[in-house]
Design an enzyme around this catalytic site. Structure first.
Site, PDB file in Angstrom:
ATOM      1  N   SER A 122       0.835  -1.206   0.000  1.00 54.73           N
ATOM      2  CA  SER A 122       0.000   0.000   0.000  1.00 54.73           C
ATOM      3  C   SER A 122       0.874   1.262   0.000  1.00 54.73           C
ATOM      4  O   SER A 122       1.707   1.441  -0.888  1.00 54.73           O
ATOM      5  CB  SER A 122      -0.941  -0.049   1.210  1.00 54.73           C
ATOM      6  N   ASP A 239      -9.628  -4.359  -5.234  1.00 52.61           N
ATOM      7  CA  ASP A 239      -9.027  -3.430  -4.267  1.00 52.61           C
ATOM      8  C   ASP A 239      -9.710  -2.069  -4.386  1.00 52.61           C
ATOM      9  O   ASP A 239      -9.684  -1.445  -5.442  1.00 52.61           O
ATOM     10  CB  ASP A 239      -7.531  -3.303  -4.563  1.00 52.61           C
ATOM     11  N   HIS A 269      -7.654  -5.589  -0.542  1.00 49.60           N
ATOM     12  CA  HIS A 269      -6.421  -4.807  -0.465  1.00 49.60           C
ATOM     13  C   HIS A 269      -5.249  -5.532   0.210  1.00 49.60           C
ATOM     14  O   HIS A 269      -4.131  -5.526  -0.296  1.00 49.60           O
ATOM     15  CB  HIS A 269      -6.725  -3.506   0.271  1.00 49.60           C
TER      16      HIS A 269
END
EC number: 3.1.1.23
Length: 303
Positions: A122, A239, A269
């Site tokens: 991320s 996601d 995610h």
């Protein structure tokens, strides 16, 4: 006792002198974690966590990598976990990049001839990309799990971005809203673990931090053509935090000759904490990819 002589403490009130830590260029104390193999490491790997979380959430991944005779190291970024700094606030996204390079250099001094890798998830993926772009020939490879390359189009429309930029001048500490934990994973037990983790920041995304994330996306876009190192990119098609189109953009824009994308259909995610079949596959893919690149780096030839 004068206040100046009091030991520095984590946000959880634990003295840093009792914990592994480093002091960054701004004098802030960062909590560190190390997973060391029993013998001499074959490679080093820095793990960069995402926004609002902490490096302790990578324990399973780290132990798997340690099993490959890698020395795994990480720290909680400024404003996260057990590190100093206002929660989820950073003066400039470059601070995250700078701190990673400092930590890398510190560890590399003890292992000067050992290949070094990056792993980021991320926001940590964006940090890893920018770190790699600053030192194009330094790292032997990089693993990216749902990296921040493109912002979610729902939350980063042109109008919303403009509004955030205006708000940053007048109300930088205004909260835009919390991360909806249900979009992190389809695995309810993992969502529950996230929700009950005392080191996870659930206070909400401030305007000033949102602006830094947008700045990071712009910087990543400029950095992608400078990437030449091998990388493995794992992405969930569903996601809702980091647009999966960013994975394809990274594959197209980077100059790396050795690059692999694996798309997980329907996955959310946090792929390393998803449904068991996804997480097991992620661990297997990372294990296999890193093993081959360690061997290639040790032999001084491409995989």
């Amino acid at each position: 006792m004068p206040e100046a002589s009091s030991p520095r403490r984590t946000p959880q009130n634990v003295p840093y002198q009792d914990l592994p830590h480093l002091v960054n260029a701004d004098g802030q104390y960062l909590f560190c974690r190390y997973w060391k193999p029993s013998g001499t490491p074959k490679a080093l790997i820095f793990v960069s966590h995402g926004a609002g979380e902490h490096c302790g959430r990578y324990d399973e991944l780290a132990h798997m990598l340690k099993g490959l005779d890698m020395l795994v190291f990480a720290h909680d970024h400024v404003g996260h976990g057990q590190s100093e700094g206002e929660r989820m606030v950073v003066s400039d996204f470059q601070v995250f990049v700078r701190d990673v390079l400092q930590h890398v250099d510190t560890i590399q001094k003890d292992y000067p001839d050992v290949p070094i890798f990056l792993l980021g998830h991320s926001m940590g993926g964006a940090i890893s990309i920018l770190v790699a772009a600053e030192r194009p020939t330094y790292f032997s490879g990089m693993v990216l799990i749902s990296p921040l390359v493109l912002a979610n189009p729902e939350s980063a429309s042109t109008l919303k971005v403009l509004a955030a930029k205006l708000l940053n001048f007048v109300l930088p500490n205004m909260t835009l809203g919390r991360i909806d934990s249900s979009v992190l994973s389809r695995n309810k037990s993992e969502v529950d673990l996230y929700n009950s983790d005392p080191l996870v920041c659930r206070a909400g995304l401030k305007v000033c931090f949102g602006i830094q994330l947008l700045n990071a996306v712009a910087r990543v876009e400029r950095a992608m053509p400078r990437l030449t190192l091998p990388f493995l990119l794992l992405q969930g098609s569903a996601d809702r935090l980091c647009d999966s189109k960013g994975a394809y953009l990274l594959m197209e824009s980077s100059r790396s000759q050795d690059k692999t994308l694996k798309m997980y259909e329907g996955a959310y995610h946090v792929l390393h904490r998803e449904l068991p079949e996804v997480t097991n596959s992620v661990l297997h893919e990372v294990n296999s990819w890193v093993s081959h690149r360690i061997a290639a780096a040790g032999a001084g030839c491409p995989p």
